[in-house]
Design a protein around this motif. Structure first.
Motif, short mmCIF file in Angstrom:
data_model
loop_
_atom_site.label_atom_id
_atom_site.label_comp_id
_atom_site.label_asym_id
_atom_site.label_seq_id
_atom_site.Cartn_x
_atom_site.Cartn_y
_atom_site.Cartn_z
N PHE A 219 0.93 -0.97 0.03
CA PHE A 219 -0.01 0.12 -0.11
C PHE A 219 0.86 1.12 -0.17
CE2 PHE A 219 -3.38 -2.87 2.25
CZ PHE A 219 -3.89 -3.07 1.05
N PHE A 220 2.01 1.23 1.03
CA PHE A 220 2.87 2.52 0.90
C PHE A 220 3.51 2.54 -0.32
CE2 PHE A 220 7.24 3.87 1.66
CZ PHE A 220 7.13 5.12 1.90
N ALA A 221 3.88 1.62 -1.07
CA ALA A 221 4.66 1.60 -2.46
C ALA A 221 3.80 2.11 -3.45
CB ALA A 221 5.43 0.26 -2.75
N TYR A 222 2.38 1.83 -3.41
CA TYR A 222 1.44 2.02 -4.53
C TYR A 222 1.16 3.65 -4.31
CZ TYR A 222 -2.90 2.41 -6.69
OH TYR A 222 -4.04 2.78 -7.56
N GLY A 223 1.15 4.26 -3.09
CA GLY A 223 0.84 5.56 -2.63
C GLY A 223 2.02 6.24 -3.20
N VAL A 224 3.25 5.69 -3.19
CA VAL A 224 4.37 6.51 -3.77
C VAL A 224 4.55 6.55 -5.14
CG1 VAL A 224 6.92 6.35 -3.92
CG2 VAL A 224 5.92 6.07 -1.47
N ASN A 331 6.71 -8.55 -7.53
CA ASN A 331 6.00 -7.46 -8.27
C ASN A 331 6.18 -7.98 -9.74
OD1 ASN A 331 6.53 -5.99 -5.60
ND2 ASN A 331 4.62 -5.24 -6.50
N ILE A 332 7.22 -8.17 -10.34
CA ILE A 332 7.81 -8.68 -11.66
C ILE A 332 6.88 -9.81 -12.00
CG2 ILE A 332 9.33 -9.42 -13.07
CD1 ILE A 332 11.56 -7.77 -11.52
N LEU A 333 6.54 -10.65 -10.97
CA LEU A 333 5.93 -12.07 -11.50
C LEU A 333 4.50 -11.77 -11.63
CD1 LEU A 333 6.50 -15.10 -11.54
CD2 LEU A 333 5.79 -15.15 -9.33
N VAL A 334 3.98 -10.97 -10.64
CA VAL A 334 2.56 -10.41 -10.84
C VAL A 334 2.35 -9.63 -12.38
CG1 VAL A 334 0.57 -9.09 -10.08
CG2 VAL A 334 2.03 -10.53 -8.46
N LYS A 335 3.11 -8.80 -12.45
CA LYS A 335 3.11 -7.87 -13.65
C LYS A 335 3.23 -8.91 -14.91
CE LYS A 335 5.71 -4.34 -16.37
NZ LYS A 335 7.07 -3.65 -16.35
N GLY A 336 3.95 -10.03 -14.68
CA GLY A 336 4.19 -10.94 -15.85
C GLY A 336 3.02 -11.82 -16.49
N ILE A 337 1.88 -11.80 -15.03
CA ILE A 337 0.86 -12.40 -15.45
C ILE A 337 -0.39 -12.04 -16.17
CG2 ILE A 337 1.72 -14.49 -14.15
CD1 ILE A 337 -0.49 -13.34 -11.84
N TYR A 339 -0.47 -7.76 -15.46
CA TYR A 339 -1.15 -6.58 -14.70
C TYR A 339 -0.08 -5.53 -14.96
CZ TYR A 339 -4.39 -9.95 -12.80
OH TYR A 339 -5.46 -10.77 -12.67
N SER A 340 -0.46 -4.31 -14.55
CA SER A 340 0.55 -3.16 -14.80
C SER A 340 1.19 -2.86 -13.47
CB SER A 340 -0.42 -1.72 -15.01
OG SER A 340 -0.99 -1.43 -13.69
N ASN A 341 2.24 -1.99 -13.66
CA ASN A 341 3.19 -1.81 -12.61
C ASN A 341 2.42 -1.30 -11.23
OD1 ASN A 341 5.70 -2.49 -14.09
ND2 ASN A 341 5.98 -0.05 -14.51
N GLU A 342 1.66 -0.30 -11.38
CA GLU A 342 0.86 0.09 -10.31
C GLU A 342 -0.05 -0.95 -9.62
OE1 GLU A 342 1.09 1.72 -13.01
OE2 GLU A 342 2.37 3.41 -12.45
N GLU A 343 -0.86 -1.85 -10.80
CA GLU A 343 -1.73 -2.76 -10.14
C GLU A 343 -0.67 -3.94 -9.26
OE1 GLU A 343 -5.26 -2.89 -13.51
OE2 GLU A 343 -3.25 -3.85 -13.93
N SER A 344 0.61 -4.26 -9.96
CA SER A 344 1.16 -5.25 -9.15
C SER A 344 1.28 -4.92 -7.78
CB SER A 344 2.52 -5.58 -9.91
OG SER A 344 3.51 -4.34 -9.69
N LEU A 345 1.54 -3.50 -7.47
CA LEU A 345 2.07 -3.27 -6.04
C LEU A 345 0.69 -3.42 -5.13
CD1 LEU A 345 3.64 0.18 -6.80
CD2 LEU A 345 4.80 -1.68 -5.67
N LEU A 346 -0.25 -3.52 -5.66
CA LEU A 346 -1.65 -3.64 -4.81
C LEU A 346 -1.96 -5.15 -4.83
CD1 LEU A 346 -4.30 -0.85 -5.77
CD2 LEU A 346 -3.15 -1.12 -3.66
N LEU A 347 -1.50 -6.01 -5.92
CA LEU A 347 -2.00 -7.02 -6.03
C LEU A 347 -0.98 -8.22 -4.97
CD1 LEU A 347 -3.27 -7.31 -9.72
CD2 LEU A 347 -4.68 -7.61 -7.72
N VAL A 348 -0.03 -7.49 -4.76
CA VAL A 348 1.03 -8.41 -4.12
C VAL A 348 0.57 -8.48 -2.51
CG1 VAL A 348 3.09 -8.41 -5.40
CG2 VAL A 348 2.47 -6.55 -3.54
#
Length: 525
Positions: A219-224, A331-337, A339-348
């Protein structure tokens, strides 16, 4: 029983006690038989610090008042349940958040260089693991941990100033050096403060803070990323703010830790003399005491030849090869399936929530049933299913599989709990913890290398290896349980064969015997 005395600040253990065999009809009636604890003569120096504390407080062999006991445990929990694991894990996964907030572009990383930035941390941890064993014994435990926490926070903050690949490698290496002491220190803290029955759940609570860190960090990284990363006029990049904030926050907690955390029960300011004595009696059946500062090479040798040391080490090594799915490559793994960079920050973040539920639930069940390894094996089953989903599906099913893998840390908590409960002898305990941490670092050095740039974005070879590894570590847990039960059975048979003529030496629990030397020791399973 010989008197207990002191010499040059060391506790002198009692002389070996011998008792005659009581059967007068025996032709060997004049021979003497040693007590059970004296099969392995106690060292004259280097007995556990609990023995000296026992002299000072007196012995409390009377039964516990359950309410007094609950109040004492509650008091210990309030003072000894720290957030250091929260910070350690948060700082460790910060590199994953940085991977999708611009660190590669800002520092010019290319090819597999990010993999080595992730791996170099564990080279630092590996390099300093042996020195930290001795330093943990030489210096006050909490103070030594505090210095390490403060310095690792400062080094993490320094990552924000890195401009190139070389700078990142140097900072990450020394970050690993500072974190080398944390796992061995917490194994010692756990055995000092909690009974065998309490340890599994406490370690589960400590490690559940890793899941909390995953949620907070995401959540913190997503806000940043949203408020800073998209601002072209921002003075600092998103990844720099992440390192700077988390690093300085960790250093503040490290300084506070110096004043809050006691080095051992012997010097705990929040316990009075009577409470210290009650606590010693509380942990007496751990058969371990609270630690000796004498380094014993025979205990190092025993640790190196004990089968359980290597069963623990194999699990730790193998289980950490897939560790990048939750740390540097999450985050790279979630992005690879898909999703976007920002979405990966929340989806982890949900993997952190599942980790909290799994760790607290399974360790609580283990505590109530006294069946740690069965509950640990149960936690591996959804992780195996999740690994198969990650390897064979895309998008939502693969994401569910990713979350299911969050139950594997139950194994890490179980192994640390077993090292705390089942390894006795101060030097042996820190040696086994050190070997475990070396296995951990080697596994984590290999881990990022399984995610090769040529395999992006699916990283199928890495996912297949995860399926195989999760199966192997589950088998390892079954073997551990068999070995420990076999040892307990052999000791019970020895005791029955010896009859009433064999009696344990008084206070043998506090003579710094190892678990193999002390035949009264029973292993938790």
């Amino acid at each position: 029983m010989a008197d207990i005395s002191e010499k040059d600040g060391e506790v002198i253990a009692p002389e070996i006690v011998e008792e005659p065999i009581a059967n007068k009809s025996d032709s060997k009636q004049n021979m003497k038989q040693p007590t059970l604890a004296s099969e392995h003569p106690s060292p004259r120096v280097g007995a556990d610090a609990a023995l000296q504390l026992l002299q000072e407080t007196g012995s409390f062999h009377q039964g516990f008042d359950p309410e007094v006991h609950r109040r004492l445990v509650r008091r210990i929990d309030i003072h000894v349940m720290p957030l250091i694991y929260f910070l350690q894990y948060l700082d460790k996964i910060a590199i994953s958040y940085a991977s999708v907030t611009g660190i590669a572009e800002s520092t010019g990383l290319k090819g597999n260089e990010f993999n080595w930035v992730a791996s170099i941390f564990f080279f630092g941890q590996l390099a300093f693991e042996f020195p930290t064993i001795r330093l943990i014994q030489l210096f006050p435990l909490a103070k030594y941990a505090s210095v390490n926490v403060t310095l690792w926070g400062l080094i993490l903050a320094c990552l924000a100033a890195c401009k190139n690949y070389a700078g990142l490698l140097v900072c990450r290496f020394f970050l690993g050096v500072m974190e080398a002491a944390i796992v061995p220190a917490w194994v010692l803290f756990t055995s000092q403060w909690y009974t065998k029955e309490e340890q599994a759940f406490r370690v589960g609570i400590w490690f559940s803070t890793c899941g909390m860190a995953q949620m907070f960090g995401g959540f913190f990284a997503y806000g940043v990323a949203i408020h800073v990363g998209k601002d072209p006029n921002a003075a600092l990049k998103g990844w720099q703010i992440i390192f700077l904030f988390l690093g300085l926050f960790t250093s503040v907690i490290g300084v506070a830790f110096w004043f809050v955390m006691p080095d051992s029960p012997a010097v705990a300011g929040f316990l009075d003399k009577e409470q210290k004595g009650l606590h010693l009696e509380r942990i007496r059946h751990n058969e371990q005491g609270i630690g000796s500062k004498t380094f014993k090479w025979d205990q190092v040798q025993e640790a190196l030849t004990d089968t359980m040391t290597w069963l623990y080490a194999f699990w730790i090594f193998a289980a950490n090869i897939p560790n990048s799915i939750a740390t540097s490559f999450g985050n790279i793994l979630v992005k690879g399936i898909g999703y976007s960079n920002e979405e990966s920050l929340l989806l982890v973040t949900p993997i952190g929530a599942w980790e909290v539920v799994a760790l607290i639930g399974l360790t609580y069940g283990a505590m109530k049933t006294n069946q740690r390894l069965y509950f640990c094996i149960a936690g591996h089953i959804p992780a195996i299913a999740g690994a198969i989903l990650m390897a064979t599906t895309e998008r939502v099913p693969a994401l569910i599989g990713y979350y299911a893998s969050g139950s594997v840390p139950i194994g890490w908590t179980t192994i640390l709990g077993l090292q705390s409960s089942n390894v006795a002898g101060s030097t042996k305990k820190v040696t086994v913890a050190c070997i475990g941490t070396i296995a951990y670092t080697v596994g984590n050095i290999i881990s990022p290398q399984t995610f090769q740039a040529k395999d992006a974005p699916r990283y199928l070879p890495a996912k297949i290896s995860i399926c195989i590894i999760y199966l192997l570590i589950t088998i390892d847990l079954v073997v551990m349980r068999w070995v420990l039960l076999r040892r307990n059975k052999q000791r019970e048979q020895e005791k029955v064969a010896l009859g009433n003529t064999y009696k344990p030496e008084e206070n043998h629990e506090f003579l710094d015997f190892t678990d193999l030397q002390n035949r009264e020791f029973r292993y938790e399973v």
